[in-house]
Design a protein around this motif. Structure first.
Motif, PDB file in Angstrom:
ATOM      1  N   PHE A  67     -93.396  39.103 102.041  1.00 33.49           N
ATOM      2  CA  PHE A  67     -94.379  40.184 101.884  1.00 33.49           C
ATOM      3  C   PHE A  67     -93.683  41.467 101.510  1.00 33.49           C
ATOM      4  O   PHE A  67     -92.641  41.816 102.067  1.00 33.49           O
ATOM      5  CB  PHE A  67     -95.158  40.368 103.196  1.00 33.49           C
ATOM      6  N   LYS A  68     -94.215  42.171 100.580  1.00 33.04           N
ATOM      7  CA  LYS A  68     -93.809  43.502 100.135  1.00 33.04           C
ATOM      8  C   LYS A  68     -92.445  43.461  99.438  1.00 33.04           C
ATOM      9  O   LYS A  68     -91.444  43.056 100.012  1.00 33.04           O
ATOM     10  CB  LYS A  68     -93.782  44.504 101.286  1.00 33.04           C
ATOM     11  N   ASP A  69     -92.435  43.921  98.190  1.00 29.59           N
ATOM     12  CA  ASP A  69     -91.218  43.904  97.387  1.00 29.59           C
ATOM     13  C   ASP A  69     -90.152  44.828  97.960  1.00 29.59           C
ATOM     14  O   ASP A  69     -90.449  45.900  98.488  1.00 29.59           O
ATOM     15  CB  ASP A  69     -91.527  44.322  95.947  1.00 29.59           C
ATOM     16  N   LYS A  70     -88.922  44.383  97.825  1.00 30.36           N
ATOM     17  CA  LYS A  70     -87.770  45.160  98.253  1.00 30.36           C
ATOM     18  C   LYS A  70     -86.978  45.569  97.025  1.00 30.36           C
ATOM     19  O   LYS A  70     -86.718  44.729  96.155  1.00 30.36           O
ATOM     20  CB  LYS A  70     -86.892  44.310  99.184  1.00 30.36           C
ATOM     21  N   PRO A  71     -86.605  46.840  96.864  1.00 24.93           N
ATOM     22  CA  PRO A  71     -85.844  47.254  95.680  1.00 24.93           C
ATOM     23  C   PRO A  71     -84.559  46.440  95.544  1.00 24.93           C
ATOM     24  O   PRO A  71     -83.880  46.144  96.530  1.00 24.93           O
ATOM     25  CB  PRO A  71     -85.554  48.735  95.947  1.00 24.93           C
ATOM     26  N   ARG A  72     -84.227  46.084  94.318  1.00 25.67           N
ATOM     27  CA  ARG A  72     -83.043  45.258  94.098  1.00 25.67           C
ATOM     28  C   ARG A  72     -81.762  45.966  94.540  1.00 25.67           C
ATOM     29  O   ARG A  72     -80.814  45.329  94.972  1.00 25.67           O
ATOM     30  CB  ARG A  72     -82.947  44.879  92.616  1.00 25.67           C
ATOM     31  N   ARG A  73     -81.748  47.308  94.445  1.00 26.67           N
ATOM     32  CA  ARG A  73     -80.544  48.037  94.842  1.00 26.67           C
ATOM     33  C   ARG A  73     -80.313  47.950  96.347  1.00 26.67           C
ATOM     34  O   ARG A  73     -79.197  48.192  96.820  1.00 26.67           O
ATOM     35  CB  ARG A  73     -80.660  49.498  94.408  1.00 26.67           C
ATOM     36  N   LEU A  74     -81.349  47.629  97.110  1.00 23.83           N
ATOM     37  CA  LEU A  74     -81.216  47.501  98.557  1.00 23.83           C
ATOM     38  C   LEU A  74     -81.067  46.050  99.006  1.00 23.83           C
ATOM     39  O   LEU A  74     -80.774  45.795 100.175  1.00 23.83           O
ATOM     40  CB  LEU A  74     -82.440  48.109  99.261  1.00 23.83           C
ATOM     41  N   ALA A  75     -81.303  45.113  98.089  1.00 24.22           N
ATOM     42  CA  ALA A  75     -81.268  43.698  98.445  1.00 24.22           C
ATOM     43  C   ALA A  75     -79.859  43.137  98.286  1.00 24.22           C
ATOM     44  O   ALA A  75     -79.136  43.474  97.356  1.00 24.22           O
ATOM     45  CB  ALA A  75     -82.243  42.914  97.569  1.00 24.22           C
ATOM     46  N   LYS A  76     -79.473  42.280  99.204  1.00 23.33           N
ATOM     47  CA  LYS A  76     -78.197  41.587  99.107  1.00 23.33           C
ATOM     48  C   LYS A  76     -78.265  40.532  98.002  1.00 23.33           C
ATOM     49  O   LYS A  76     -79.342  40.108  97.587  1.00 23.33           O
ATOM     50  CB  LYS A  76     -77.854  40.937 100.437  1.00 23.33           C
ATOM     51  N   ARG A  77     -77.102  40.100  97.573  1.00 21.08           N
ATOM     52  CA  ARG A  77     -77.049  39.084  96.529  1.00 21.08           C
ATOM     53  C   ARG A  77     -77.688  37.770  97.010  1.00 21.08           C
ATOM     54  O   ARG A  77     -78.365  37.077  96.255  1.00 21.08           O
ATOM     55  CB  ARG A  77     -75.600  38.835  96.106  1.00 21.08           C
ATOM     56  N   PHE A 132     -90.178  41.451 104.164  1.00 21.73           N
ATOM     57  CA  PHE A 132     -90.563  40.740 105.387  1.00 21.73           C
ATOM     58  C   PHE A 132     -90.752  39.268 105.043  1.00 21.73           C
ATOM     59  O   PHE A 132     -91.617  38.920 104.227  1.00 21.73           O
ATOM     60  CB  PHE A 132     -91.851  41.348 105.940  1.00 21.73           C
ATOM     61  N   VAL A 133     -89.936  38.413 105.633  1.00 25.22           N
ATOM     62  CA  VAL A 133     -89.961  36.978 105.343  1.00 25.22           C
ATOM     63  C   VAL A 133     -90.133  36.219 106.655  1.00 25.22           C
ATOM     64  O   VAL A 133     -89.375  36.436 107.611  1.00 25.22           O
ATOM     65  CB  VAL A 133     -88.669  36.524 104.638  1.00 25.22           C
ATOM     66  N   ARG A 134     -91.126  35.357 106.702  1.00 25.68           N
ATOM     67  CA  ARG A 134     -91.372  34.501 107.864  1.00 25.68           C
ATOM     68  C   ARG A 134     -91.876  33.147 107.384  1.00 25.68           C
ATOM     69  O   ARG A 134     -92.375  33.020 106.267  1.00 25.68           O
ATOM     70  CB  ARG A 134     -92.411  35.120 108.807  1.00 25.68           C
ATOM     71  N   GLU A 135     -91.757  32.143 108.232  1.00 30.58           N
ATOM     72  CA  GLU A 135     -92.272  30.826 107.871  1.00 30.58           C
ATOM     73  C   GLU A 135     -93.294  30.364 108.897  1.00 30.58           C
ATOM     74  O   GLU A 135     -93.227  30.729 110.076  1.00 30.58           O
ATOM     75  CB  GLU A 135     -91.148  29.806 107.735  1.00 30.58           C
TER      76      GLU A 135
END
Length: 239
Positions: A53-63, A98-101
């Motif tokens: 849920f909700k996009d995270k900017p690529r500059r803040l995301a880990k590889r 936000f990631v959940r299963e």
């Protein structure tokens, strides 16, 4: 178990029925949620659907977060392609905040599919899981709702104290589980059987009766309640 949704708490307000009865409600932005991964019994040992849920900017995301949702060039990927090893299908979307299963049947669910608030169109009640507000170190009156000591003659500077905790000569110790001052809040908790009052499909808003754990802006997990007996009618439903 059924698939739920991820969302964000927007705040609380109140609505009124046609009879003039007030309903305290919490407004949640539920979805849209993208299916990032589908876990199967054959490959993972259990069935589950992973949502983001909700996009995270690529500059803040880990590889690793970017590689989880989209194909990126890497030595491992090139080695797998050279060995003709099948890799998981990617959602080809932006990294998610936000990631959940959800443990649920995966029949008909595909990676990259989107779920929105229409999932709860025929749901009467939901369970909401979130992290409660952190209150730091709190005393027994705030943490456990103790009444405190008397405000009369003879009680000096200990009106909000715990009081005696000893057990005389036997067992000469404080028993485990004694309610005392300590860390309060900032814990994962679930509020069950919350009635659905309103669904706004255009803005992906879910309005439910009552309060929800966490502050305004907190991420929440929502799923249809499994509390029995299942409600046959929801008198709070407005639309």
């Amino acid at each position: 178990m059924s698939i739920g949704l991820l969302g964000q708490k927007l705040g609380m307000t109140q609505l009124y029925t046609e009879q003039g009865e007030v309903i305290p409600v919490t407004v949640i932005q539920a979805g849209p949620c993208c299916v990032l991964q589908v876990k199967t019994l054959e490959k993972d040992g259990y069935e589950a659907v992973q949502l983001g849920f909700k996009d995270k900017p690529r500059r803040l995301a880990k590889r690793s977060e970017r590689g989880h949702v989209a194909n990126i060039d890497s030595k491992r990927q090139k080695a797998a392609a050279a060995a003709q090893v099948a890799t998981r299908k990617k959602a080809e979307c932006e990294p998610k905040r936000f990631v959940r299963e959800f443990r649920a049947a995966v029949d008909g669910v595909e990676v990259g599919q989107n779920f929105d608030v229409e999932l709860f169109d025929k749901v009467f009640a939901v369970d909401v899981t979130a992290t409660s507000k952190g209150r730091g170190t709190a005393g027994v009156m705030k943490r456990h709702n103790f009444s405190g000591q008397r405000m009369t003659h003879g009680v000096k500077k200990c009106h909000r104290h715990l009081g005696g905790t000893g057990c005389s000569s036997y067992p000469s110790r404080v028993l485990k589980g004694k309610r005392m001052a300590g860390h309060y809040g900032a814990a994962r908790c679930t509020v069950r059987n919350q009635k659905v009052v309103l669904i706004d499909k255009e803005n992906n808003l879910l309005v439910i009766r009552g309060a929800v754990p966490g502050p305004t802006g907190a991420f929440v997990s929502i799923r249809p309640t499994n509390k029995l007996p299942a409600p046959k009618h929801n008198k709070w439903r407005l639309a």
